[in-house]
Design a protein around this motif. Sequence first.
Motif, PDB file in Angstrom:
ATOM      1  N   PRO A 108       0.833  -1.217   0.000  1.00 51.10           N
ATOM      2  CA  PRO A 108       0.000   0.000   0.000  1.00 51.10           C
ATOM      3  C   PRO A 108       0.864   1.262   0.000  1.00 51.10           C
ATOM      4  O   PRO A 108       1.671   1.473   0.900  1.00 51.10           O
ATOM      5  N   PHE A 109       0.690   2.115  -1.002  1.00 50.88           N
ATOM      6  CA  PHE A 109       1.444   3.364  -1.092  1.00 50.88           C
ATOM      7  C   PHE A 109       0.788   4.473  -0.255  1.00 50.88           C
ATOM      8  O   PHE A 109       1.431   5.451   0.105  1.00 50.88           O
ATOM      9  N   ASP A 110      -0.495   4.293   0.001  1.00 52.95           N
ATOM     10  CA  ASP A 110      -1.267   5.239   0.807  1.00 52.95           C
ATOM     11  C   ASP A 110      -2.519   4.501   1.248  1.00 52.95           C
ATOM     12  O   ASP A 110      -2.754   3.358   0.825  1.00 52.95           O
ATOM     13  N   ALA A 111      -3.330   5.123   2.065  1.00 50.34           N
ATOM     14  CA  ALA A 111      -4.564   4.487   2.500  1.00 50.34           C
ATOM     15  C   ALA A 111      -5.443   4.188   1.293  1.00 50.34           C
ATOM     16  O   ALA A 111      -5.887   5.107   0.600  1.00 50.34           O
ATOM     17  N   PRO A 287       0.465  14.607   1.482  1.00 49.96           N
ATOM     18  CA  PRO A 287      -0.123  13.322   1.037  1.00 49.96           C
ATOM     19  C   PRO A 287       0.655  12.131   1.586  1.00 49.96           C
ATOM     20  O   PRO A 287       1.889  12.155   1.670  1.00 49.96           O
ATOM     21  N   GLY A 288      -0.072  11.071   1.936  1.00 51.59           N
ATOM     22  CA  GLY A 288       0.553   9.893   2.527  1.00 51.59           C
ATOM     23  C   GLY A 288       1.594   9.255   1.625  1.00 51.59           C
ATOM     24  O   GLY A 288       2.626   8.750   2.093  1.00 51.59           O
ATOM     25  N   ILE A 289       1.348   9.281   0.304  1.00 48.75           N
ATOM     26  CA  ILE A 289       2.289   8.658  -0.621  1.00 48.75           C
ATOM     27  C   ILE A 289       3.641   9.376  -0.598  1.00 48.75           C
ATOM     28  O   ILE A 289       4.689   8.764  -0.823  1.00 48.75           O
ATOM     29  N   VAL A 290       3.631  10.676  -0.282  1.00 50.00           N
ATOM     30  CA  VAL A 290       4.890  11.422  -0.186  1.00 50.00           C
ATOM     31  C   VAL A 290       5.710  10.926   1.002  1.00 50.00           C
ATOM     32  O   VAL A 290       6.923  10.698   0.896  1.00 50.00           O
ATOM     33  N   TRP A 291       5.053  10.733   2.158  1.00 55.13           N
ATOM     34  CA  TRP A 291       5.749  10.189   3.329  1.00 55.13           C
ATOM     35  C   TRP A 291       6.295   8.793   3.032  1.00 55.13           C
ATOM     36  O   TRP A 291       7.427   8.464   3.388  1.00 55.13           O
ATOM     37  N   PHE A 292       5.473   7.985   2.357  1.00 55.31           N
ATOM     38  CA  PHE A 292       5.904   6.620   2.031  1.00 55.31           C
ATOM     39  C   PHE A 292       7.153   6.634   1.157  1.00 55.31           C
ATOM     40  O   PHE A 292       8.127   5.911   1.427  1.00 55.31           O
ATOM     41  N   LEU A 293       7.156   7.458   0.115  1.00 61.25           N
ATOM     42  CA  LEU A 293       8.295   7.507  -0.802  1.00 61.25           C
ATOM     43  C   LEU A 293       9.530   8.087  -0.125  1.00 61.25           C
ATOM     44  O   LEU A 293      10.649   7.597  -0.341  1.00 61.25           O
ATOM     45  N   LEU A 294       9.365   9.102   0.713  1.00 64.06           N
ATOM     46  CA  LEU A 294      10.501   9.686   1.422  1.00 64.06           C
ATOM     47  C   LEU A 294      11.171   8.664   2.336  1.00 64.06           C
ATOM     48  O   LEU A 294      12.406   8.534   2.359  1.00 64.06           O
ATOM     49  N   LYS A 295      10.356   7.920   3.068  1.00 59.67           N
ATOM     50  CA  LYS A 295      10.918   6.908   3.968  1.00 59.67           C
ATOM     51  C   LYS A 295      11.584   5.781   3.196  1.00 59.67           C
ATOM     52  O   LYS A 295      12.669   5.306   3.563  1.00 59.67           O
ATOM     53  N   THR A 296      10.945   5.354   2.090  1.00 59.73           N
ATOM     54  CA  THR A 296      11.511   4.263   1.287  1.00 59.73           C
ATOM     55  C   THR A 296      12.853   4.656   0.694  1.00 59.73           C
ATOM     56  O   THR A 296      13.822   3.889   0.749  1.00 59.73           O
TER      57      THR A 296
END
Length: 348
Positions: A108-111, A287-296
């Motif tokens: 999941p990239f975001d909710a 946006p949640g996908i931004v947090w996901f990509l930054l952490k990844t």
Amino acid sequence: MTEFFQSFGMSYEWAWTVATLVGIITISLLVMFSVAMVIYVDRKVLGAIMMRRGPNVVGPFGLLQSFADGLKVFLQETIIPSAANKGIFLLAPIITFTVALAAWAVIPFDAGVVVSDINVGLLYILAISSLGVYGVVMSGWASNSKYPFFSAMRAAAQMISYEVSIGFVLVCVVLFAGTFNMSGIVMAQQGHGLGFVNGFFFNPLLFPMFVVFFISALAETARAPFDLTEAESELVAGYQTEYSSMAFALFWLGEYANILLMCSLCTLLFMGGWLPPVEWAPLYYVPGIVWFLLKTFFFFFLFSWIWATVPRYRYDQLMRLGWKVFLPMSLIFVALISGYLMATGHFS
């Protein structure tokens, strides 16, 4: 997305089919584009740490270097050794590449932004990632050459050894989250640390398992200091020695797709996934996908940093770490965590 296609008058079955196909194509293209970019980032980070420039000629700042390399291997001739088993030789890179992409179906990239939000997503990833060893073994055996065969045996032993530890680490995460669903695991981390930190890494019982998972991910993807499958002084290019053109490129793409997968799993299992680092309302505007990509990509930077700075292990040290350190440690923590959760009434 299914509702979107239903609005065009499609039946539910056709709308679901088209939505799933669009999701698969979108995720596949995004992963392939990300692989091209992280190869560039990998070379830039290595260049900076080693006081070199890295790619800087093809395109602005060298951004198109990965695409130029891809075009080059696409135009090359595929050479198959005369003594090789041609069918298995060509099937091996296809399996490696396909398995690497298939695992992204439950990420999941975001909710709600996931191709398949199944209840056993974590088990699916564990099962799919275990299939990658088949492509490695098939390539080493089908090449009919000693160096690729020895390297494939090394890689198989290495991957299987560290998958055992990874499995027990995942058990620890599931015990706290109470679900195998990837989105559920992320939501279980909301405010987990002292009520305001989003992530299991802040938990003193799970932080050692986070360290074990990260190091095991390096070994699972054969990254330095555990890249014993292609140690230049011993095994030339490893199990890929006899490959050329797009067959070699498929191995390369599959390898980096697996590295990105492990970085995303570190993010989802321990760092809160698409959630912001702390529970602060303004951070949720991002946006949640931004947090996901930054952490990844932060974890990918760590992968590159380690590659540039840590010397390679000997093979006996690699196996000793997996079987004599990580396996007993992960087993002990499964017992400690389950005992703690039972004592605190977590399961009730």
